[in-house]
Design an enzyme around this catalytic site. Structure first.
Site, PDB file in Angstrom:
ATOM      1  N   LYS A   1      38.648  47.768  41.271  1.00 63.34           N
ATOM      2  CA  LYS A   1      37.840  46.560  41.527  1.00 63.34           C
ATOM      3  C   LYS A   1      37.455  46.462  42.992  1.00 63.34           C
ATOM      4  CE  LYS A   1      40.316  42.794  42.292  1.00 63.34           C
ATOM      5  NZ  LYS A   1      40.099  42.178  43.605  1.00 63.34           N
ATOM      6  N   ASN A   2      38.422  46.721  43.889  1.00 65.06           N
ATOM      7  CA  ASN A   2      38.157  46.528  45.319  1.00 65.06           C
ATOM      8  C   ASN A   2      37.294  47.632  45.917  1.00 65.06           C
ATOM      9  OD1 ASN A   2      39.482  44.136  45.220  1.00 65.06           O
ATOM     10  ND2 ASN A   2      41.346  44.838  46.273  1.00 65.06           N
TER      11      ASN A   2
ATOM     12  N   CYS B   1      42.308  29.729  50.921  1.00 72.23           N
ATOM     13  CA  CYS B   1      42.625  30.657  49.830  1.00 72.23           C
ATOM     14  C   CYS B   1      44.080  30.459  49.429  1.00 72.23           C
ATOM     15  CB  CYS B   1      42.397  32.076  50.330  1.00 72.23           C
ATOM     16  SG  CYS B   1      42.886  33.345  49.168  1.00 72.23           S
TER      17      CYS B   1
ATOM     18  N   ARG C   1      42.626  33.411  55.690  1.00 68.85           N
ATOM     19  CA  ARG C   1      41.585  34.399  55.436  1.00 68.85           C
ATOM     20  C   ARG C   1      40.198  34.020  55.991  1.00 68.85           C
ATOM     21  NH1 ARG C   1      41.952  36.625  49.513  1.00 68.85           N
ATOM     22  NH2 ARG C   1      41.058  38.458  50.484  1.00 68.85           N
TER      23      ARG C   1
ATOM     24  N   ILE D   1      36.588  34.733  58.139  1.00 72.12           N
ATOM     25  CA  ILE D   1      35.718  35.910  58.206  1.00 72.12           C
ATOM     26  C   ILE D   1      35.120  36.053  59.609  1.00 72.12           C
ATOM     27  CG2 ILE D   1      35.197  36.040  55.732  1.00 72.12           C
ATOM     28  CD1 ILE D   1      32.378  34.849  56.488  1.00 72.12           C
TER      29      ILE D   1
ATOM     30  N   LEU E   1      35.872  37.959  61.980  1.00 70.24           N
ATOM     31  CA  LEU E   1      35.686  39.337  62.476  1.00 70.24           C
ATOM     32  C   LEU E   1      34.410  39.967  61.904  1.00 70.24           C
ATOM     33  CD1 LEU E   1      39.404  40.517  62.290  1.00 70.24           C
ATOM     34  CD2 LEU E   1      38.170  39.573  64.243  1.00 70.24           C
TER      35      LEU E   1
ATOM     36  N   ASP F   1      49.037  44.068  48.312  1.00 71.60           N
ATOM     37  CA  ASP F   1      48.656  43.850  46.905  1.00 71.60           C
ATOM     38  C   ASP F   1      49.685  44.396  45.911  1.00 71.60           C
ATOM     39  OD1 ASP F   1      46.387  42.638  47.804  1.00 71.60           O
ATOM     40  OD2 ASP F   1      45.036  44.305  47.363  1.00 71.60           O
TER      41      ASP F   1
ATOM     42  N   ILE G   1      50.697  40.716  56.062  1.00 68.36           N
ATOM     43  CA  ILE G   1      49.233  40.621  56.045  1.00 68.36           C
ATOM     44  C   ILE G   1      48.756  39.188  55.812  1.00 68.36           C
ATOM     45  CG2 ILE G   1      47.083  41.558  55.024  1.00 68.36           C
ATOM     46  CD1 ILE G   1      48.771  43.728  56.381  1.00 68.36           C
TER      47      ILE G   1
ATOM     48  N   ARG H   1      40.698  38.572  36.526  1.00 69.04           N
ATOM     49  CA  ARG H   1      39.774  38.874  37.630  1.00 69.04           C
ATOM     50  C   ARG H   1      39.875  40.327  38.052  1.00 69.04           C
ATOM     51  NH1 ARG H   1      39.971  34.954  42.547  1.00 69.04           N
ATOM     52  NH2 ARG H   1      38.307  36.399  43.009  1.00 69.04           N
TER      53      ARG H   1
END
Ligand code: EPZ
Length: 439
Positions: free
Chosen positions: A22-23, A120, A125, A127, A129, A308, A330, A400
């Protein structure tokens, strides 16, 4: 909302097949925005996030065809005309990876309007960057009413040093740089296999990228990209989830269609805890008939132990003799599954970014709640060894990112079934209303 009902106690035996990642598929679909010609992707998993991305691209005017029958995992995307280079809040809030369209849109259309994702379930998280990087390539960026608006006549190559390693940030900038004028050097990049897979696709589309999969990526910008055909890499997190399930249940499981070279950190950890594995170039067999020993885990960027896989590893740690310390480096808030496992009888203490798991504790079935994608997978694993019938609520999280997980697990001996529940409309409340979920 669907639930899983799982009766624990069966060792997993046989062969289980891994789907496409998926990623890797999500950025690959976003990359199709960079060209007017069709991009054909194979091995695209049939999961909800892919459907969300289809909607996102279609809303901009892209033609997206998800294959059926024999071509089931093939997706063709054609972005000949883009009506509105925009990602709405409605879609971004359901899937953060939607922000991956920011770089390609500003590079191709010279303008982009993308909703900020907001909070989240697993951490803040931001964005920032992605935004800083695009500014380094000459984009003008403003923020209004929760949206990032970016514009540039043509992006200009430059040097971007990421303050922190970011997977989708690296992917976003990589896509943007392909159409920038001149050379871009990206430093402190994510080395995840999904980044290298994206670069493979972009190079097939005519991009000139070197070094993807290392901390420094060089991109020589080109005027135009063309269509291409690409096979998405196997899902290393799904593979890891199955390997941990095989080990945990004391089974003998062959995980096929995976890439063991992406699983180094996990295979080493399995060895440390006393699980035997054997692999070919595209499968790993796990033989879980030894008692499990505790071993610590620290999550890191690739090639370190992935965040993950942390939740699923925790399920295994509850069944290992001794104390395992699991450090999450993380994300700030990725231990929601621990509290559910405690309800099943696990002995887990959370101290900041560390979870201290004392095993081995027998688990007993309970009604538990899935809070995000990987947390849901970890509860499935815990339920596979729990005594009695566990009911996992809110399995839409798992849909998902895991393709037909219950069918796959049933095929190797798990007792798992899905039950639907029809609730009156008012009672249907997503787990984290107002929060975008993982990925
Ligand atoms: C990707 O998310 C994955 N998603 C995640 O998979 C995965 O957990 C994560 O990488 C880490 O491996 C996709 O690939 C679609 P990051 P991403 O940017 O790119 C901070 C799953 O379950 N950061 O690498 O969003 C951030 O807060 C999911 O499949 C900034 O501070 O993660 C985090 O602490 C969940 N500013 C760290 O960097 C930024 O602009 C790494 O996040 C970007 C990130």
């Amino acid at each position: 909302m669907d639930k899983f009902v799982i009766r624990g106690g069966n060792p997993l035996l046989g062969t289980i097949r891994v789907s496409g990642a998926k990623n890797a598929a999500l950025p690959a679909m976003a990359a199709a925005l960079l060209t007017e010609e069709p991009v054909i992707l194979e091995n695209v998993p049939q999961v909800r996030d892919i459907e969300t991305e289809r909607k996102l691209l279609a809303a901009m005017g892209a033609e997206v065809e998800l294959g059926f029958g024999r071509a089931q995992h093939r997706t063709t995307i054609c972005c000949r005309k883009l009506a509105a280079p925009e990602a709405s809040y409605e879609l971004v809030k359901t899937m953060r990876a939607s922000t991956l369209v920011l770089g390609p849109l500003v590079a191709r259309c010279g303008t982009a309007r993308v909703s900020l994702p907001g909070g989240c379930a697993i951490g803040a998280r931001p964005i920032d960057l992605h935004i800083k990087g695009l500014e380094r390539l000459g984009a003008k960026i403003t923020q209004h009413h929760g949206y990032v608006e970016a514009s540039a006549n043509r992006l200009k190559g430059g040097e971007v040093v990421f303050d922190k390693i970011t997977v989708t940030g690296t992917e976003d900038l990589l896509m943007a740089a392909t159409l920038a004028e001149g050379e871009t050097i990206l430093q402190n990049c994510a080395r995840e296999p999904e980044v290298a897979d994206l670069a493979d696709l972009l190079n097939k589309m005519g991009a000139q990228i070197e070094g993807a999969g290392t901390p420094t990526i060089r991109v020589e910008g080109v005027e135009k990209l063309h269509g291409a055909k690409h096979r998405v890499i196997p899902d290393r997190i799904e593979a890891a989830t199955f390997l941990l399930a095989g080990a945990l249940t004391g089974g003998d499981l062959n995980v096929s269609a995976c890439d063991p070279s992406h699983l180094g950190a996990l295979l080493q950890k399995l060895d440390e805890v006393g699980v035997k594995t054997a692999h070919t170039s595209e499968s790993v067999r796990v033989m879980g008939d030894n008692p499990l020993r505790a071993a610590d885990v620290i999550t890191e960027e690739f090639p370190g132990f992935p965040t993950d896989m942390q939740a699923q590893y925790m399920a295994l740690a509850t069944q290992a003799e001794g104390t395992s310390i699991i450090t999450e480096n993380i994300f700030e808030n990725r231990f929601m599954h621990a509290l559910e496992m405690v309800r099943m009888g696990a002995n887990i203490k959370i101290e900041g970014s560390r979870a201290i798991v004392r095993g081995k504790t027998p688990l007993s079935a309970a009604a538990v709640l899935a809070s995000d994608l990987r947390a849901s997978a970890s509860l499935v694993l815990a339920a596979l060894v729990a005594e009695g019938e566990t009911i996992i609520d809110r399995v839409y999280h798992i849909d998902r990112g895991y393709e037909h997980i219950e069918e796959k697990l049933r095929g190797v001996g798990a007792q798992i079934r899905r039950i639907g529940e029809i609730l009156p409309k008012k009672a249907v409340a997503p787990a984290m209303r107002g929060y975008s979920q993982s990925t």
